[in-house]
Design an enzyme around this catalytic site. Structure first.
Site, PDB file in Angstrom:
ATOM      1  N   TYR A  95       1.268  13.554  14.477  1.00 45.60           N
ATOM      2  CA  TYR A  95       2.750  12.655  13.535  1.00 45.60           C
ATOM      3  C   TYR A  95       3.522  10.730  14.285  1.00 45.60           C
ATOM      4  O   TYR A  95       3.171   9.808  14.140  1.00 45.60           O
ATOM      5  CB  TYR A  95       3.437  12.931  12.825  1.00 45.60           C
ATOM      6  N   ILE A 147       9.274   5.524  -0.722  1.00 46.50           N
ATOM      7  CA  ILE A 147       9.423   4.063   0.402  1.00 46.50           C
ATOM      8  C   ILE A 147       8.973   2.867  -0.260  1.00 46.50           C
ATOM      9  O   ILE A 147       9.424   1.703  -1.121  1.00 46.50           O
ATOM     10  CB  ILE A 147       9.445   4.484   1.628  1.00 46.50           C
ATOM     11  N   GLY A 148       7.890   3.091  -0.302  1.00 51.90           N
ATOM     12  CA  GLY A 148       6.830   2.013  -0.783  1.00 51.90           C
ATOM     13  C   GLY A 148       7.058   1.325  -2.508  1.00 51.90           C
ATOM     14  O   GLY A 148       7.176  -0.213  -2.925  1.00 51.90           O
ATOM     15  N   THR A 160       1.018  -1.281   0.079  1.00 51.41           N
ATOM     16  CA  THR A 160      -0.251  -0.083  -0.091  1.00 51.41           C
ATOM     17  C   THR A 160       1.005   1.267   0.474  1.00 51.41           C
ATOM     18  O   THR A 160       1.610   1.282   0.691  1.00 51.41           O
ATOM     19  CB  THR A 160      -0.803   0.296   1.630  1.00 51.41           C
ATOM     20  N   GLY A 161       0.529   2.153  -0.187  1.00 53.59           N
ATOM     21  CA  GLY A 161       1.148   3.691  -0.593  1.00 53.59           C
ATOM     22  C   GLY A 161       2.663   3.392  -1.562  1.00 53.59           C
ATOM     23  O   GLY A 161       3.594   3.481  -1.208  1.00 53.59           O
ATOM     24  N   SER A 182       8.281   4.896  12.020  1.00 56.65           N
ATOM     25  CA  SER A 182       8.793   5.938  11.981  1.00 56.65           C
ATOM     26  C   SER A 182       9.578   6.096  12.894  1.00 56.65           C
ATOM     27  O   SER A 182       9.455   5.832  14.143  1.00 56.65           O
ATOM     28  CB  SER A 182       8.249   7.409  12.124  1.00 56.65           C
TER      29      SER A 182
END
Length: 244
Positions: free
Chosen positions: A147, A18-19, A12-13, A134
């Site tokens: 975030y 990065i995806g 996903t993404g 992250s």
């Protein structure tokens, strides 16, 4: 024969950053890969590279349901799921609104939660799930309270899911990127500003540089396929920034 020949993966993404690097690495090693994204131009570019690209928004229940159906139709079962989609956010604590808060948590926490729930029936025994967290979930970064909290919640989910899905033979881990040069900042800021930011980030990293998406992709692929006695863990890819 590629290292991941015959494996079936969903990212996903996966249409950029990065995806996309994860998807490219897997495809280059023989895996069948489906990616999702929201930007049609990026998806079309990925299709031109030979990737199976589906427009899907992880915050939409209808899109999650449709994605599961498309993955089942294309692959039958899945050997790896990379829950990489999400949004970034930066605002001082006293400037955060409820709408901002809800947007971030919906994209970074609720979206992955219910995406995996919907995909669960497709996961083959021995499969691996990798969440993109992250280093913000470990650090007290100014202007990143929402975030950071959303990523910390995702890190907690990795542990809970790892325990709950273990009887099904499904491993769940997380990859935690530090400063990574995805090239996205150059699309929104002047080059000289981004170059200065890169230098500032590099100065804070023991390895004295920022990372590249391919380095995160290798770590994510390792967790999904090769780390067969690892579950509930978070692998940090940050040049030692949070470790040294």
């Amino acid at each position: 024969m590629g290292k991941y020949e015959g494996k079936r993966a969903l990212v996903t993404g996966g249409s950029e950053g990065i995806g996309l690097s994860i998807a490219r690495l897997l495809a280059a090693e023989g895996a069948q890969v489906m990616i999702t994204g929201r930007k049609e131009a990026a998806l079309e570019k990925a299709r031109n590279e030979g990737l199976l690209a589906v427009r899907s928004d992880a915050t939409s229940q209808a899109d999650r349901d449709a994605l599961a159906g498309k993955a089942e139709e294309a692959f039958g079962r899945l050997d790896a799921v990379f829950l990489n989609s999400g949004v970034s956010s930066q605002a001082p604590f006293d400037a955060v609104t409820e709408d901002m808060y809800d947007t971030v948590f919906t994209a970074n926490t609720k979206g992955p939660y219910f995406t995996l729930q919907r995909l669960l029936p497709l996961l083959a025994e021995g499969s691996g799930v990798v969440l993109t967290t992250s280093i913000a979930n470990e650090l007290g970064l100014p202007d990143h309270s929402v975030y950071s909290a959303s990523k910390a919640a995702l890190r907690s989910m990795a542990r809970s899911w790892a325990r709950e899905l273990q009887p099904r033979g499904v491993r769940v881990n997380a990859v935690s990127p530090g400063p990574i040069d995805t090239g996205i900042l150059y699309k929104s800021l002047p080059a000289e500003v981004v170059d200065a930011m890169r230098e500032e980030f590099a100065a804070l990293i023991p390895m004295r540089r920022v990372g590249i998406p391919e380095e995160v992709a290798r770590a994510a692929a390792f967790l999904a396929f090769d780390a067969t006695f690892t579950t509930g863990a978070e692998l940090t890819v940050d040049g030692g920034g949070t470790q040294l």
